[in-house]
Design a protein around this motif. Structure first.
Motif, PDB file in Angstrom:
ATOM      1  N   ILE A 107     -23.018   4.056 122.114  1.00 52.63           N
ATOM      2  CA  ILE A 107     -23.606   3.134 123.090  1.00 52.63           C
ATOM      3  C   ILE A 107     -22.655   1.961 123.342  1.00 52.63           C
ATOM      4  O   ILE A 107     -22.500   1.503 124.474  1.00 52.63           O
ATOM      5  N   GLY A 108     -22.011   1.477 122.298  1.00 52.13           N
ATOM      6  CA  GLY A 108     -21.054   0.380 122.442  1.00 52.13           C
ATOM      7  C   GLY A 108     -19.857   0.786 123.285  1.00 52.13           C
ATOM      8  O   GLY A 108     -19.382   0.016 124.123  1.00 52.13           O
ATOM      9  N   PHE A 150     -19.844   3.215 125.565  1.00 54.27           N
ATOM     10  CA  PHE A 150     -20.380   3.358 126.922  1.00 54.27           C
ATOM     11  C   PHE A 150     -20.471   1.981 127.580  1.00 54.27           C
ATOM     12  O   PHE A 150     -20.049   1.794 128.719  1.00 54.27           O
ATOM     13  N   SER A 151     -21.008   1.013 126.857  1.00 53.00           N
ATOM     14  CA  SER A 151     -21.157  -0.351 127.387  1.00 53.00           C
ATOM     15  C   SER A 151     -19.803  -0.989 127.676  1.00 53.00           C
ATOM     16  O   SER A 151     -19.667  -1.732 128.650  1.00 53.00           O
ATOM     17  N   VAL A 210     -18.614   0.520 131.040  1.00 51.51           N
ATOM     18  CA  VAL A 210     -19.416  -0.002 132.152  1.00 51.51           C
ATOM     19  C   VAL A 210     -19.144  -1.492 132.345  1.00 51.51           C
ATOM     20  O   VAL A 210     -19.037  -1.975 133.477  1.00 51.51           O
ATOM     21  N   GLY A 211     -18.985  -2.239 131.263  1.00 53.38           N
ATOM     22  CA  GLY A 211     -18.670  -3.654 131.365  1.00 53.38           C
ATOM     23  C   GLY A 211     -17.325  -3.892 132.029  1.00 53.38           C
ATOM     24  O   GLY A 211     -17.163  -4.815 132.830  1.00 53.38           O
ATOM     25  N   ALA A 244     -17.525   6.909 131.275  1.00 57.67           N
ATOM     26  CA  ALA A 244     -18.329   6.317 130.201  1.00 57.67           C
ATOM     27  C   ALA A 244     -19.153   7.363 129.458  1.00 57.67           C
ATOM     28  O   ALA A 244     -19.472   7.173 128.287  1.00 57.67           O
TER      29      ALA A 244
END
Length: 129
Positions: free
Chosen positions: A67-68, A70-71, A74-75, A114
Protein backbone atom coordinates in the motif's frame (compact mmCIF):
# COMPACT_ATOMS: atom_id res chain seq x y z
CA UNK A 1 7.63 -5.35 -19.90
CA UNK A 2 4.00 -6.19 -19.12
CA UNK A 3 3.39 -2.69 -17.73
CA UNK A 4 4.98 -1.14 -20.84
CA UNK A 5 2.82 -3.16 -23.24
CA UNK A 6 -0.30 -2.41 -21.22
CA UNK A 7 0.50 1.31 -21.16
CA UNK A 8 1.10 1.32 -24.92
CA UNK A 9 -2.27 -0.36 -25.53
CA UNK A 10 -3.99 2.13 -23.25
CA UNK A 11 -2.22 4.94 -25.13
CA UNK A 12 -3.59 3.70 -28.45
CA UNK A 13 -7.10 3.44 -26.97
CA UNK A 14 -6.73 6.87 -25.37
CA UNK A 15 -5.73 8.45 -28.67
CA UNK A 16 -8.50 6.62 -30.52
CA UNK A 17 -11.09 7.99 -28.08
CA UNK A 18 -10.12 11.63 -28.60
CA UNK A 19 -13.21 13.88 -28.37
CA UNK A 20 -14.48 15.06 -31.75
CA UNK A 21 -14.18 18.74 -30.77
CA UNK A 22 -10.55 18.20 -29.81
CA UNK A 23 -9.82 16.36 -33.06
CA UNK A 24 -11.41 19.19 -35.02
CA UNK A 25 -9.10 21.66 -33.30
CA UNK A 26 -6.06 19.49 -33.93
CA UNK A 27 -6.89 18.75 -37.56
CA UNK A 28 -7.37 22.43 -38.36
CA UNK A 29 -3.94 23.17 -36.84
CA UNK A 30 -2.01 20.21 -38.27
CA UNK A 31 -4.05 19.21 -41.31
CA UNK A 32 -4.45 15.57 -40.26
CA UNK A 33 -5.60 13.39 -37.36
CA UNK A 34 -2.79 10.85 -37.76
CA UNK A 35 0.05 11.27 -35.26
CA UNK A 36 3.42 12.21 -36.72
CA UNK A 37 6.42 9.90 -36.77
CA UNK A 38 8.04 12.06 -34.08
CA UNK A 39 5.05 11.55 -31.77
CA UNK A 40 5.03 7.81 -32.45
CA UNK A 41 8.74 7.70 -31.59
CA UNK A 42 8.67 9.92 -28.51
CA UNK A 43 5.61 8.26 -26.96
CA UNK A 44 7.18 4.80 -26.37
CA UNK A 45 10.40 6.44 -25.18
CA UNK A 46 8.52 8.56 -22.66
CA UNK A 47 6.57 5.52 -21.40
CA UNK A 48 9.84 3.59 -20.92
CA UNK A 49 11.44 6.57 -19.15
CA UNK A 50 8.43 6.89 -16.83
CA UNK A 51 8.45 3.18 -16.00
CA UNK A 52 12.21 3.12 -15.41
CA UNK A 53 12.00 6.13 -13.08
CA UNK A 54 9.08 4.61 -11.19
CA UNK A 55 10.88 1.25 -10.85
CA UNK A 56 14.04 3.03 -9.66
CA UNK A 57 12.02 5.02 -7.12
CA UNK A 58 10.37 1.87 -5.78
CA UNK A 59 13.74 0.11 -5.45
CA UNK A 60 15.13 3.09 -3.51
CA UNK A 61 12.06 3.28 -1.22
CA UNK A 62 12.88 0.27 0.92
CA UNK A 63 10.73 -0.90 3.79
CA UNK A 64 7.37 0.21 2.41
CA UNK A 65 4.40 -2.10 2.29
CA UNK A 66 2.47 -2.74 -0.92
CA UNK A 67 0.00 0.00 0.00
CA UNK A 68 2.89 2.36 0.78
CA UNK A 69 4.51 1.66 -2.59
CA UNK A 70 1.17 2.19 -4.36
CA UNK A 71 0.72 5.47 -2.47
CA UNK A 72 4.24 6.58 -3.39
CA UNK A 73 3.55 6.12 -7.13
CA UNK A 74 0.14 7.83 -6.95
CA UNK A 75 1.59 10.64 -4.82
CA UNK A 76 4.32 11.19 -7.40
CA UNK A 77 1.62 11.48 -10.07
CA UNK A 78 -0.23 14.08 -7.99
CA UNK A 79 2.89 16.26 -7.80
CA UNK A 80 3.09 16.08 -11.61
CA UNK A 81 -0.65 16.45 -12.27
CA UNK A 82 -1.42 19.58 -10.27
CA UNK A 83 1.33 21.76 -11.80
CA UNK A 84 0.34 20.51 -15.26
CA UNK A 85 -3.34 21.28 -14.61
CA UNK A 86 -2.48 24.79 -13.44
CA UNK A 87 -0.17 25.41 -16.42
CA UNK A 88 -2.70 24.12 -18.96
CA UNK A 89 -5.52 26.12 -17.37
CA UNK A 90 -3.49 29.34 -17.34
CA UNK A 91 -1.67 29.17 -20.66
CA UNK A 92 -3.81 27.18 -23.09
CA UNK A 93 -7.25 28.08 -24.37
CA UNK A 94 -8.90 24.75 -23.51
CA UNK A 95 -12.15 23.97 -21.77
CA UNK A 96 -12.30 21.67 -18.74
CA UNK A 97 -13.21 18.57 -20.76
CA UNK A 98 -10.18 19.05 -23.00
CA UNK A 99 -7.90 19.62 -20.00
CA UNK A 100 -9.27 16.47 -18.35
CA UNK A 101 -8.73 14.52 -21.57
CA UNK A 102 -5.13 15.71 -21.90
CA UNK A 103 -4.27 14.83 -18.31
CA UNK A 104 -6.34 11.63 -18.01
CA UNK A 105 -3.78 9.44 -19.74
CA UNK A 106 -1.29 10.23 -16.97
CA UNK A 107 -3.53 8.85 -14.23
CA UNK A 108 -4.21 5.68 -16.19
CA UNK A 109 -0.46 5.16 -16.71
CA UNK A 110 0.16 5.92 -13.06
CA UNK A 111 -2.43 3.38 -11.90
CA UNK A 112 -1.01 0.71 -14.18
CA UNK A 113 2.49 1.34 -12.79
CA UNK A 114 1.21 1.60 -9.19
CA UNK A 115 -0.56 -1.74 -9.43
CA UNK A 116 1.99 -3.77 -11.41
CA UNK A 117 5.40 -2.48 -10.28
CA UNK A 118 4.96 -2.91 -6.48
CA UNK A 119 3.85 -6.51 -7.07
CA UNK A 120 6.91 -7.22 -9.21
CA UNK A 121 9.72 -8.38 -6.94
CA UNK A 122 12.61 -9.44 -9.20
CA UNK A 123 15.49 -11.41 -7.77
CA UNK A 124 17.89 -9.12 -9.62
CA UNK A 125 17.45 -5.45 -10.34
CA UNK A 126 19.19 -3.26 -12.89
CA UNK A 127 19.28 -0.53 -10.23
CA UNK A 128 21.37 -2.41 -7.64
CA UNK A 129 25.13 -2.23 -7.66
Amino acid sequence: MFAFILQMLVGVLWYASTPIEFLGRLSSEQGTNIPSVAVMTVFPLSVIAYLMFTAWLLVKAKGLSGIGRFSLVVGTWLFIFFPNAVFVSLHLDLNQIEVFYLLSFGIVNCLIAAIILPLWQPSRSIFRG
